[in-house]
Scaffold this motif. Sequence first.
Motif, short mmCIF file in Angstrom:
data_model
loop_
_atom_site.label_atom_id
_atom_site.label_comp_id
_atom_site.label_asym_id
_atom_site.label_seq_id
_atom_site.Cartn_x
_atom_site.Cartn_y
_atom_site.Cartn_z
N ARG A 139 5.23 -5.65 6.74
CA ARG A 139 6.54 -5.07 6.47
C ARG A 139 6.44 -3.60 6.03
O ARG A 139 5.38 -3.14 5.60
N TRP A 140 7.55 -2.89 6.15
CA TRP A 140 7.78 -1.56 5.56
C TRP A 140 6.76 -0.52 6.00
O TRP A 140 6.36 0.35 5.22
N PHE A 141 6.31 -0.60 7.25
CA PHE A 141 5.33 0.36 7.78
C PHE A 141 6.05 1.66 8.10
O PHE A 141 6.88 1.72 9.00
N LEU A 142 5.73 2.71 7.34
CA LEU A 142 6.47 3.97 7.47
C LEU A 142 5.58 5.14 7.07
O LEU A 142 4.83 5.06 6.10
N ILE A 143 5.68 6.25 7.83
CA ILE A 143 4.94 7.47 7.54
C ILE A 143 5.91 8.65 7.54
O ILE A 143 6.69 8.81 8.48
N ASN A 144 5.87 9.49 6.51
CA ASN A 144 6.63 10.72 6.49
C ASN A 144 6.28 11.54 7.74
O ASN A 144 5.10 11.69 8.07
N PRO A 145 7.28 12.08 8.45
CA PRO A 145 7.02 12.80 9.71
C PRO A 145 5.97 13.91 9.60
O PRO A 145 5.24 14.16 10.56
N HIS A 146 5.87 14.58 8.45
CA HIS A 146 4.91 15.68 8.29
C HIS A 146 3.47 15.19 8.16
O HIS A 146 2.55 16.01 8.19
N TYR A 147 3.27 13.87 8.03
CA TYR A 147 1.94 13.34 7.80
C TYR A 147 1.47 12.43 8.95
O TYR A 147 0.53 11.66 8.78
N ARG A 148 2.13 12.56 10.07
CA ARG A 148 1.71 11.79 11.25
C ARG A 148 0.61 12.54 12.00
O ARG A 148 0.36 13.71 11.75
N TRP A 166 0.85 -1.19 0.00
CA TRP A 166 0.00 0.00 0.00
C TRP A 166 0.89 1.24 0.00
O TRP A 166 1.76 1.39 0.87
N CYS A 167 0.68 2.13 -0.97
CA CYS A 167 1.41 3.40 -1.03
C CYS A 167 0.44 4.54 -0.78
O CYS A 167 -0.55 4.69 -1.51
N ALA A 168 0.71 5.33 0.24
CA ALA A 168 -0.10 6.51 0.54
C ALA A 168 0.52 7.70 -0.17
O ALA A 168 1.73 7.92 -0.07
N GLU A 169 -0.29 8.48 -0.89
CA GLU A 169 0.22 9.59 -1.67
C GLU A 169 -0.51 10.89 -1.34
O GLU A 169 -1.71 10.89 -1.04
N HIS A 170 0.23 11.98 -1.44
CA HIS A 170 -0.35 13.32 -1.35
C HIS A 170 0.07 14.09 -2.59
O HIS A 170 1.24 14.40 -2.76
N ASN A 171 -0.88 14.35 -3.47
CA ASN A 171 -0.61 15.03 -4.74
C ASN A 171 0.55 14.37 -5.50
O ASN A 171 1.41 15.05 -6.06
N GLY A 172 0.57 13.03 -5.50
CA GLY A 172 1.56 12.29 -6.26
C GLY A 172 2.82 11.96 -5.51
O GLY A 172 3.63 11.16 -5.98
N ASN A 173 3.02 12.55 -4.33
CA ASN A 173 4.19 12.23 -3.50
C ASN A 173 3.89 11.04 -2.61
O ASN A 173 2.88 11.05 -1.89
N ILE A 174 4.74 10.01 -2.62
CA ILE A 174 4.58 8.91 -1.67
C ILE A 174 4.98 9.41 -0.29
O ILE A 174 6.09 9.88 -0.09
N ILE A 175 4.05 9.31 0.66
CA ILE A 175 4.32 9.83 2.01
C ILE A 175 4.12 8.76 3.10
O ILE A 175 4.28 9.05 4.28
N GLY A 176 3.81 7.54 2.67
CA GLY A 176 3.65 6.46 3.63
C GLY A 176 3.46 5.14 2.92
O GLY A 176 3.14 5.11 1.72
N CYS A 177 3.68 4.04 3.64
CA CYS A 177 3.54 2.72 3.02
C CYS A 177 3.40 1.65 4.08
O CYS A 177 3.71 1.85 5.26
N ILE A 178 2.94 0.49 3.63
CA ILE A 178 2.90 -0.72 4.46
C ILE A 178 2.76 -1.90 3.51
O ILE A 178 2.24 -1.74 2.39
#
Length: 316
Positions: free
Chosen positions: A239-248, A215-227
Motif C-alpha cells: 500500500r501507499w507506494f508514492l514518490i515525490n516527483p522531484h525524487y524519481r 517505510w518512509c524515505a526522507e531527504h534532510n528530514g523531509n518525507i519524500i516517498g513511502c510504501i
Amino acid sequence: MVGGILKMNKKLKDRVSIIRSFNRYYTNILGLLDQHLLESDLSLSEVRVLHEIEKNEKCTSRMLVDILCMDAGYLSRILKKFYKMGLLIKEKSAKDARAQYLYLTAEGKEKMDELNNSSDEQIVQIIKPLTEIDKNCLVQNMTSIETILTDGANIKLEDITIRTDVRPGDIGYITYMHGWIYGEEYGYSSAFEGYVAESFQKFLLNYNQDNDSLWCAEHNGNIIGCIGIVGHGERAQLRWFLINPHYRKIGLGKKLLQESLDFAKAKNYRSVYLDTTSDLDKAISMYKRVGFIKKLETANNSWREDLTELEFEMEL
C-alpha cells in the motif's frame, strides 16, 4: 511583454513579490557572511571557488564557470590570486594537453579548513536563538528550495534515508502527499485523499509490527516517498507506494519496492497483492518487472470518471 514590462496576474505578482522579498533578506545574510570572510582577505565568491575545487575531482576552470555561473575573466583573476597566495596548483591532463586540472595545495586545504570552521561558527550563531523545531523546519525548507529549483538534478540515492518507525505527523503528511500528487498528476478528486486517510486510520488502529510495516524515505528530514505492507492472514497487501516527483529516476522506487517485498518474504507471507489504477503506467510496469500478475479489473468512478481499478498479485 508589452513596452518592456511583463504583465502578471495577481497570483503570479504575489509569488514574485514574496521571492524577491526573500532574496533581499537572504542577500543581507550573505552580506554578513561575506563581511566575516573578508577578514581573511577572501570574499564569499572566492571561497566558493575554493570550495568547488576542493569538492570536484579533476576540476577545470570551465567547470567552475558552469557550476558558479561566473564570468570567465573574473574567475581568471581569482585563480591568479590563489596561485600567488600559494593556495592552488594546476596539472596538465595526461589525456588532453589542453585541459588543466586545479588542485588545492597543502596551504589551500589548511585555508579551507580554517574558512569552513569560521563559516560553521557563523551559521551556528545565526540559528542559535531558534527552537529545535524551527531549526529542523529551516533546514527542510532550504532543502526543498534547492530541490524544487533544480528539479532534483543534484539528488543521489545515497542522499536518501529510509526508516520504518512511525512518528507523529507521518500519516498526516503522507496522506497530504497522496492528495496533491494524485490531484495534480492524475486529476483525482478529494475523495481519493479521504480514501487514503481512512486506510491509514485502519492501519494505525490495527498496527502490528510483526506483520505490518511502513517505510518512509526522507531527504534532510523531509518525507519524500513511502510504501507499506499490511498483513491479511497468509497474504500481504502492498500500500501507499508514492514518490515525490522531484525524487524519481534515482532508483528510490525500486529500492522501496524491494525492501517491502523482502519484508513480506521474511514474514513468510504466501503472496503479496496490491490495488492500483490503469493510468499509473510507470508503477504498473515496475510491478510487472518484479513478478506481479494482474488478477482483477473493475470500473471505479469514485475518484475520477472513466477510471479502472486493477488488482495485482505475486506469489512469494
